[in-house]
Design an enzyme around this catalytic site. Sequence first.
Site, PDB file in Angstrom:
ATOM      1  N   PRO A 250     -51.898  14.716   8.385  1.00 48.89           N
ATOM      2  CG  PRO A 250     -49.954  15.295   7.210  1.00 48.89           C
ATOM      3  CD  PRO A 250     -50.440  14.451   8.344  1.00 48.89           C
ATOM      4  CG  ASP A 424     -50.031  10.381   6.571  1.00 48.79           C
ATOM      5  OD1 ASP A 424     -49.538  11.497   6.319  1.00 48.79           O
ATOM      6  OD2 ASP A 424     -49.793   9.733   7.614  1.00 48.79           O
ATOM      7  CG  HIS A 425     -50.059  15.568   1.270  1.00 50.62           C
ATOM      8  ND1 HIS A 425     -49.108  15.124   0.379  1.00 50.62           N
ATOM      9  CD2 HIS A 425     -50.699  16.582   0.630  1.00 50.62           C
ATOM     10  CE1 HIS A 425     -49.152  15.840  -0.727  1.00 50.62           C
ATOM     11  NE2 HIS A 425     -50.116  16.735  -0.606  1.00 50.62           N
ATOM     12  NE  ARG A 426     -47.762  12.154   8.694  1.00 48.69           N
ATOM     13  CZ  ARG A 426     -47.963  11.573   9.869  1.00 48.69           C
ATOM     14  NH1 ARG A 426     -47.278  11.971  10.915  1.00 48.69           N
ATOM     15  NH2 ARG A 426     -48.836  10.592  10.015  1.00 48.69           N
TER      16      ARG A 426
END
Length: 452
Positions: A250, A424-426
Site C-alpha cells: 500500500p 509502505d503504509h503498513r
Amino acid sequence: MSIVEIKVPDIGDFDQVEIIEVLVAVGDTIQAEQSLITVESDKASMEIPASQGGVVKALKVKVGDKVAEGTVILEVEAAEGAAAAPAAETPKAAEPASVEASKAAETPKTVEAPAAPAPAVAPVMASSTPDRTSPTAAFAEADVPLRNLPHASPSVRHFARELGVNLAQVTGSGPKNRITADDIRAYVKQALSTGGASPVGSTLPAGEGFSVLGWPKVDFAKFGEIESKPLSRIKKISGANLHRNWVMIPHVTNNDVADITDLEALRQQLNAENKKAGIKVTMLAFLIKAVVAALKKFPEFNASLDGDNLVLKHYYHIGFAADTPNGLVVPVIRDADKKGVLELANETSELAAQAREGKLSPAQMQGGCFSISSLGGIGGTDFTPIINAPEVAILGVSRSAMQPVWDGTAFQPRLMLPLSLSYDHRVIDGASAARFNAYLAGLLADFRRIIL
Ligand code: CAO
C-alpha cells in the site's frame, strides 16, 4: 543387470547451459521419463528426463555445472530387458512463445544411452514467456501477462501447482529472483501459520483475489501499420518485480521541496576545485549522504517486513535507479554511511557506467536498504516512485528549479528541489513520512546540519 550412461540429449541450439537443479540422488530408483536435472539458459529452463529406469549408481554432474548435448548425467543399473522410454511426441507448439520454445519444438528428441540406444524422451521447456506445451501451460491458460510470469524451473512450477500455490505471489530467493522449492515451502508455511489468511506482503483478504477483466486482445494491425518487438530481459524481470511491488504494497507518496540554493553553490565549488582530478559531484551524492542521516534519525525507514516483525537494519546500503538502454536497474552503494560525498560521487558514476554497459553483477544490486530514483537530470516536477521490495520506502527526486520563495518580507529567488517519498503504509505512518521528508529537506537546505 547392466550399467547404462544417461546423457544430455539434443537440446537444440543450447550449448553449455547451467544445471540449476539435480532432481535425483545416488541410490534412487528412477523411472523412464522421470526428470533428472533442470538446466537454464538466459531465457528458459528445461528438465532433462531419463531415457530409461533403474537404480542410480553414480551422479556425474552437480548444480552449477555447464552441460551440452552428450554430457553424461548419471549411470543407472538397469534390469535386463528393461524397457527404455517410448518415443516422445514432438511438443505441439501451436504458438511458440519464444525463440527457445520454437527451437524445442523443432528439435528431434534423443537421449543417448550406449548400452541400449534409447528412443527419445522430450526435455520439458519452460521459457520465461509462456510455453503452451510445457508444465507452464497452467500459467498460459491463466492468461498471465507475459512480463509477469514468475521465474521458476518446471519442477518448481509443478510443485507449486500440486500445492495450489500461485507463483505470482511467491518471492524468489534464487539467482535472478528465481523461485525455488524452498520458497514455495516457506510460502505455504507462512500461509498455514496465519490460519489460511493471506501471506505476508499480500494486501488481499483471505481467500480472495483480484477479480479483474482479462487483458484486452486487440488486433492493432487493423488500425494501421505496426511493429512488434520483444521486451528486453531486464524489462521482463523488472516489470514483474514492479508489478508485484505496486500491487502488494500500500503505497502513499509524500511530496516536499528542499531549498538547495546553498548546496548547489557548494556543489559547483567542489566541481571547480576537483576538475583536474576528474571528479564530478552531482546532487545524487549529497542526497545519499542526507538520506543516510535521515535513516539514522528514523530507523523504521531502514527496515523490512518479515511476517509480523520489522527487521531493522544497522547498516546503510543505498540503491539508486539507473536508466540503461535495456531498462531500469538499481545498483547498491554499500556502507554509504562510511563514505564521503566525493567517494559517493565517484562510486555512483562508476556503478551507473557499469549499469549502462550491462556489466553489473547480481551482488552489486543486492542488499539495498532504501532506494533513490533521481529523474533530476531529465525533468519533471514530482512523481510516484514504486517501492523496491522488501524495502519500505523510496525517494523520488525531480528537477530543481528557481522559484520565488517568501522570506517574510519579500520574494527571494531560491533553487528548489522536489522530493517525492513513497512509503509502505503498513510500516510507516503518514506523519512519520512527512517528518522524514521535512528533515531531509532541512539537511539539504543547510548541509552543515548533517554533522549534528
Ligand atoms: N535537478 C537539476 N539538475 C540535476 C538534478 C536535479 N535534481 N540531478 C541531476 N541534475 C543534473 C546534473 O547536475 C547534470 O548536469 P551537468 O551535466 O550540467 O552537471 C545532469 O543533470 C545529468 O546528471 P546525471 O543524470 O548524469 O547524473 P546524476 O548523478 O544526477 O544521476 C543516474 C545518475 C544514474 C541516477 C541517472 O543518470 C539516471 O539514470 N537517472 C534515471 C533514474 C530513473 O530512471 N528513475 C526512474 C525509476 S522508475 O521508472
